[in-house]
Design an enzyme around this catalytic site. Structure first.
Site, PDB file in Angstrom:
ATOM      1  N   ASP A   1      39.130  36.956  33.366  1.00 31.64           N
ATOM      2  CA  ASP A   1      37.995  36.103  33.711  1.00 31.64           C
ATOM      3  C   ASP A   1      36.882  36.173  32.667  1.00 31.64           C
ATOM      4  OD1 ASP A   1      36.500  34.321  35.261  1.00 31.64           O
ATOM      5  OD2 ASP A   1      35.519  35.945  36.365  1.00 31.64           O
TER       6      ASP A   1
ATOM      7  N   GLU B   1      42.537  46.303  36.014  1.00 30.78           N
ATOM      8  CA  GLU B   1      43.148  45.523  37.084  1.00 30.78           C
ATOM      9  C   GLU B   1      44.535  44.999  36.728  1.00 30.78           C
ATOM     10  OE1 GLU B   1      40.505  42.525  38.539  1.00 30.78           O
ATOM     11  OE2 GLU B   1      39.013  43.963  39.220  1.00 30.78           O
TER      12      GLU B   1
ATOM     13  N   TYR C   1      35.236  44.054  45.656  1.00 32.15           N
ATOM     14  CA  TYR C   1      34.187  43.041  45.844  1.00 32.15           C
ATOM     15  C   TYR C   1      34.118  42.640  47.315  1.00 32.15           C
ATOM     16  CZ  TYR C   1      33.965  42.662  40.776  1.00 32.15           C
ATOM     17  OH  TYR C   1      33.790  42.938  39.443  1.00 32.15           O
TER      18      TYR C   1
ATOM     19  N   GLU D   1      33.739  48.669  39.467  1.00 31.45           N
ATOM     20  CA  GLU D   1      33.195  47.307  39.533  1.00 31.45           C
ATOM     21  C   GLU D   1      32.778  47.006  40.966  1.00 31.45           C
ATOM     22  OE1 GLU D   1      35.496  44.035  38.015  1.00 31.45           O
ATOM     23  OE2 GLU D   1      36.178  45.144  36.236  1.00 31.45           O
TER      24      GLU D   1
END
Length: 649
Positions: free
Chosen positions: A206, A446, A499, A535
């Site tokens: 991303d 990831e 997240y 994160e």
């Protein structure tokens, strides 16, 4: 087609005998009494190969003549990404080869002294696959972005008439399933929807795939018998610092090595003889992280002098004396517990993309100090050496990550990918092994580590990295479940990305604390290793407000952070050793319906202006620094650096 774009040229390189295993050192080029440096930054001639197969430059051998004679060229700054420099949208999205050229004059003394010296061309980084020619003769190639490569060019220059030199660099940004990061070319076959031959680069990460020559290009000289590499490991015995060193010399078997360690005042504190040895520094100034000591980032100068029958070489390396240790629940620096309170970053900014920019670098470091951040992860690739130098100087702790992002498909876990991954780790460790700021290696971000093939893959990569450097722990950032991650048994520290209330349970702030508590407990119960929340965060459009908080508003980002912090405050009493916000600043991504001109999870805008969450983090990080007790020894802990007073809020 993608294979043709750079895979076929790999075959040509192999047939020419230019392929080689990773050998030799990669010392940062510095001017010394025996070494000279010529920077080649500035405006280069540039041409993108937009032919259907992206191979016109090779078919017509653009490297054999001045680039302007091959067709239209434009001026292009180096270092910089080429994507955002012009108004041409096709160049912004270009996939394939681009060509750079610089014409220069070499100093006469360099050519006159070729018998007793070597001339080296060095590229700080180019994304992704590069081939280099001098005066039409190929001198080197390199696969991979974000890391330096170089070549001795004496043989090419020996027959040079005059001092003129034409440097040509072809760079290809195509990503394949075996590159790092991986990607693949998607061909659009339906000619009712797409033009004939239409294709796009698909990626599983991303951030925007900026391309070009991103870091400085230099020519430098060394004597013919020269210092090729230096390896430093440090330890502490009571109040004595130990500096273990090894110096590699190339060009002769007959030479002497003298080493001198000097403090920041230039005073000699230790000396040694021989290529391998140990220096003892009584009452040593230790290298401490920012906010952990009144004098963070203390660096000694390690001076090496190699004397041969007909030549002398001198090189100076900054050295910090510190130790690292990981226990079941702690991360120790100089035998004291260290808590990571920092950020994830990107090399990303308007117009120049990933190109090195000193103004931006200094702004970022001043913001890090302002907010009380003591660390960052080089998400998701190695950062410029110039940035790493300042981390050493300022005491900013670094988790040094390779470009192993987007490893999602089973094909990217095969032997070809593995071998490339191992070489990348060799290049990264070789470059950064002596940096006191680097306290941990990260081999991926990831990945699809829930796949069965991931277990053996990461066991091999991590073991190889530990073999290269046994002094630092190894990790990777995981987004797989604690019960599914196949590589977690092999890491020293668990880095977990999550997240909650964003990518799932969107908008439901009330679930964050329950889910985060369970996340930490499950990971620790299974592995009994310290954990970093590597994160967390939420996209925020600056200036968007709503109460009650709604997604994309500054209030929502604040509430996400505060809910995470509530849990982190409990867990850091035991096995959680750090928290790194995603992200330090907004950054560019590919265009999509979920990205409004980039990723907006920064606590600063892309132009480095604070959102409300930046003040939340600033209050928290200074509070964390105070709670540890490190600041109590400092009078008000206000520092004067570069003419500015930096103090706690």
């Amino acid at each position: 087609m993608a294979a043709l774009w750079w895979g076929c040229w790999t075959v040509i390189l192999l047939s020419n005998g230019l392929a080689h295993a990773l050998t030799g050192g990669m010392l940062y080029p510095r001017e010394t009494p025996t070494r000279e440096l010529k920077e080649l930054n500035g405006i280069w001639s540039f041409r993108a190969d937009k032919s259907p197969e992206r191979d016109e430059g090779f078919q017509k051998q653009w490297y054999k003549v001045p680039l302007r004679e091959t067709g239209p060229v434009i001026d292009m700054p180096v270092p910089a990404s080429y994507n955002d420099i012009t108004q041409d949208i096709t160049l912004r999205n270009h996939i394939g080869w681009v060509w750079y050229e610089k014409e220069i004059w070499l100093p006469s003394r360099w050519l006159e002294d070729q018998a007793s010296s070597r001339i080296v061309l060095r590229v700080g980084s180019a994304h992704y696959f590069s081939i280099v020619w001098i005066n039409g003769v190929q001198v080197t190639h390199h696969e991979g972005g974000h890391l330096p490569f170089e070549a001795s060019v004496n043989n090419v220059l020996k027959g040079n008439t005059g001092n003129f030199c034409r440097i040509t660099i072809a760079v290809n940004n195509t990503l394949t399933l075996n590159s790092l990061p991986p990607g693949y070319i998607q061909y659009m076959r339906d000619t009712t929807l797409y033009p004939k031959g239409y294709f796009v680069q698909e990626i599983d990460f991303d951030f925007f795939n900026y391309a070009g020559i991103h870091r400085p290009v230099v020519l430098y000289t060394t004597p013919a018998i020269y210092i090729d590499d230096i390896t430093i490991n440090t330890d502490i015995q009571q109040n004595t610092g130990l500096v273990n060193y090894e110096v590699a010399v190339v060009g002769s078997d007959y030479y002497s090595v003298n080493v001198t360690l000097r403090d920041q005042d230039g005073q000699e504190v230790a000396t040694g003889l021989g290529a391998v040895g140990q220096l003892k520094v009584v009452n040593a100034h230790l290298w401490w992280p920012y906010l952990m000591n009144v004098n963070p980032g203390y660096l000694y100068s390690f001076e090496v002098k190699v004397t041969a029958a007909t030549s002398v070489d001198v090189y100076t390396l900054p050295v910090g004396i510190r130790t690292i240790q990981v226990t079941g629940q702690q991360f120790l620096i100089n035998r004291k517990p260290f808590y990571f309170h920092g950020v994830n970053k990107h090399e990303d900014y308007d117009i120049r993309g990933k190109g090195l920019d000193w103004s931006l670098i200094m702004k970022d470091f001043n913001l890090l100090k302002w907010m009380g951040a003591n660390s960052f992860r080089t998400s998701h690739y190695p950062y410029a050496e110039e940035i790493m130098d300042l981390c050493d100087k300022y005491g900013i702790v670094v988790i040094d990550e390779c470009p192993g992002v987007g490893i999602k498909k089973p094909e990217s876990f095969g032997n070809k990918s593995l071998q490339h991954h191992l070489v990348v780790m060799e290049e990264l460790v070789r470059r950064d092994k002596n940096r006191p700021s680097v306290v941990m290696w990260s081999v991926a971000n990831e990945p699809a580590s829930q796949l069965n093939v991931a277990g053996s893959y990461f066991r091999t990569v991590i073991a190889h990295t530990k073999q290269l450097d046994h002094t630092r722990p190894v990790t990777y950032a995981s987004s797989a479940g604690y019960d599914k991650d196949q590589g977690a048994p092999y890491v020293d520290v668990l880095c977990v990305n999550s997240y909650f209330s964003w990518y799932h349970d969107s908008g439901h702030l009330e679930v964050i604390q329950l889910q985060l508590n369970n996340q930490f407990d499950k990971w620790y119960e299974k592995y009994h290793k310290p954990i970093i929340q590597s994160e967390y965060g939420a996209d925020t459009i600056p200036g968007f407000h709503n109460d009650p908080p709604l997604m994309f508003t500054e209030e929502y980002q604040e509430m996400v952070l505060k809910n995470y912090h509530s849990v982190l405050d409990e867990k850091r009493k035991t096995f959680v050793i750090g928290e790194l916000i995603w992200n330090f600043a907004d950054f560019m991504t590919v265009q999509s319906t979920t990205r409004v001109v980039g990723n907006k999870k920064g606590v600063f805008t892309r132009q480095r202006q604070p959102k409300a969450s930046a003040f939340v983090l600033r209050d928290r990080y200074w509070k964390l620094a105070n709670e540890t007790g490190y600041l109590k020894t400092c009078t008000s802990f206000s520092w004067v650096e570069q003419g500015q007073v930096l103090g706690e809020p």
